[in-house]
Write a protein that holds these residues in place. Sequence first.
Motif, PDB file in Angstrom:
ATOM      1  N   ALA A 100       0.834  -1.204   0.000  1.00  0.00           N
ATOM      2  CA  ALA A 100       0.000   0.000   0.000  1.00  0.00           C
ATOM      3  C   ALA A 100       0.874   1.262   0.000  1.00  0.00           C
ATOM      4  N   ARG A 128      -4.682   6.077  -5.372  1.00  0.00           N
ATOM      5  CA  ARG A 128      -6.004   5.444  -5.415  1.00  0.00           C
ATOM      6  C   ARG A 128      -5.876   3.918  -5.290  1.00  0.00           C
ATOM      7  N   LEU A 129      -4.903   3.374  -6.026  1.00  0.00           N
ATOM      8  CA  LEU A 129      -4.664   1.930  -5.975  1.00  0.00           C
ATOM      9  C   LEU A 129      -4.190   1.523  -4.581  1.00  0.00           C
ATOM     10  N   ARG A 179      -4.866   2.851  -1.768  1.00  0.00           N
ATOM     11  CA  ARG A 179      -5.919   2.873  -0.739  1.00  0.00           C
ATOM     12  C   ARG A 179      -6.729   1.579  -0.719  1.00  0.00           C
ATOM     13  N   LYS A 180      -6.708   0.853  -1.846  1.00  0.00           N
ATOM     14  CA  LYS A 180      -7.493  -0.392  -1.915  1.00  0.00           C
ATOM     15  C   LYS A 180      -6.779  -1.557  -1.232  1.00  0.00           C
ATOM     16  N   VAL A 181      -5.475  -1.364  -0.966  1.00  0.00           N
ATOM     17  CA  VAL A 181      -4.693  -2.452  -0.365  1.00  0.00           C
ATOM     18  C   VAL A 181      -4.495  -2.135   1.120  1.00  0.00           C
ATOM     19  N   PRO A 182      -4.764  -3.104   1.994  1.00  0.00           N
ATOM     20  CA  PRO A 182      -4.567  -2.822   3.426  1.00  0.00           C
ATOM     21  C   PRO A 182      -3.084  -2.740   3.792  1.00  0.00           C
TER      22      PRO A 182
END
Lengths: 238, 414
Positions: free
Chosen positions: A132, A142-143, A145-148
């Motif tokens: 992340a 943006r990408l 933020r999708k990964v913890p």
Amino acid sequence: MLELNRYLGAPIHRSDGQLWGKVEDVVVTGVSHPLVHALIGHADHRLWLITWDQVERFERTSIVLATSVEPTALEARPLEELQQAQFLLKRDVLDTQIIDVAGTRVARVSDVLLDHAHAGQLEVVGVDVGVASVLARLGLHRLGRKVPQKVVRWSDIHLTSDRGHELQLADENALVHTLNAAALKHLLAVVPAPDARQILDHLDDQTTQAVLADPTLARRLVLGSRRRFTRLQPWHRP
Amino acid sequence: MSTTSAPTRTSLKLRWLPLLAVLGPGLLAGLSDDDPAGITTYSVLGANYGYQLLWVLLLSTIALVIFHNLGARMGVVTGQGLIGLIRQRFGVRAAALGLTVLVVANIGTTCAEFAGIAAGFELFGISRYISVPLAAIIVSLLVVRGSFHRVEHLFMLLATVFIAYIAAGFLSHPNWGQAARGLVVPTMPLTRDAVLIATATLGTTLAPWGLSFIQSYAVDKKLMPSDLKFERIDVITGAVLTGVIGFFVVISCAGTLHVQGVKINDAADAAKALEPLAGSLASALFALGLIGAALLAAAILPLSTAYSITEFSGGQAALDSDFKHARGFYISFGVIVTMGALIVLIPGAPLIPILVLTQVLNAVLLLPLLIFMFIIARDKSLMGEFVASKTSSAIYLVTIALITLCVGALLVLG
């Protein structure tokens, strides 16, 4: 929780609002509970030391120096000016390889996490070892933020950077000196070979014997390169 | 009076025993540079220019010794591979960019290796639809199932196939006097093609993936700083053998194809063309060498790429690790092998443009990698007492300057 990456390169202003420079690195003191001791600023093509008490405000968008503060100019290499038990978060921790002793894995630091401690101080509490932060640093917010985040607590980490490893070996309260034989075996199997030899030199006789009861580690750590002459040792994985 | 006695024969033997244990990184990184692309370049060099450009091979071998030695030293001292060190020293952006170009170039080079396997087996009448999948399965099983020692032993065993080129060289009855002269007297026709083939020779000998491989492999082999003097011997031996094999490929073609004016496009062409000129044994040995070289490189390229990807992400990159602890490492390896093999098998796949692009990417990537290596070598906080001296730094800089000239020539003329 504060993320180091958001502050590196951030602008530093004087108390009158005038732009002074930017954040280059962060100096911390202490191995087990590192507290922010100073910022290293970059201004006028050179590096400056700004002690934590000279920082009036430390926010992501606004780092402000206290009134009438004159930072101390540093020599080109701040390494020599560091005192005992001090290290740099960008140079010695960020993007370096660490051993997550609790999670028994090797990882690389994508971000350093800080939190407010007592008396207005900032303490290093952990590191993010996930992608992340890497994505965010590459501009792919943006990408990212999708990964913890994959957070490892500071108390579970052994550093492999030169300075970090050296300080942990020197501090008797550091993680490496509190591990049982099983955890030590794992650590010694995954740290770089020269580091493993140094750790072994710091162990007491009883622990050394327990660790070296493992034949694979014994071959790696004690006999040095000579043990590898036994090139016909088993082909299966140890 | 001195009490030191002369070392006994036994102690002398024991003193050199560790060398055998340390051998590996330099030999494998060097010899895998003699891959199908390398053999093709050397064959064209010999077929088109005879013995005249052998000195380029000598200079390339010297550059290989210098930078493979530095790579191995960086790995041993820091315990980290090249891409990992670049991320630590230059940040995530530089490392991500370097890794992306390296991975794309390595996939292209892996295609070249599998194309070499296909071409080599086709010389013996075996279809690529059998040889390429079989080779992919063999190299995958070797790396996924084997321990570090098994992999290293089998790689070394495979590398002995290069002896075939030395035999092919002798069978072609070269003119040794002219070969010796070409090796030490630097002359060159000032034509575009000659400059290109000279640059390509340097580029195929000193490749980005070779630099990253030797460093990662030295780390995986868990060499210690005390092994460095033996590791230097390993690197020099590997680089010299690489040069010697290149030399024999060149003279095989120079003594036959060049004399008869036969033009070739690749190594498989050279093997075919050798048959009427040097006999079927020389031709078969040349083809056998091509297959062995391609198999070795088809295993090492994906391994080098998997090391680099894992070093960037920070996971465990070790042949001795099991799948659970080194998932990223093994998945990367599998994906690269599969892609390389599949692209070669797709009917009508644009192999030539892929290989040209790969060559350009390797040339573009080589310079920044060498400069990163130079800066890391001079960084005392990373290299400690093994930091590069002023003399070594000057040698690195001169070599980098020469390579810059060559890469510039390749990009301008290519």
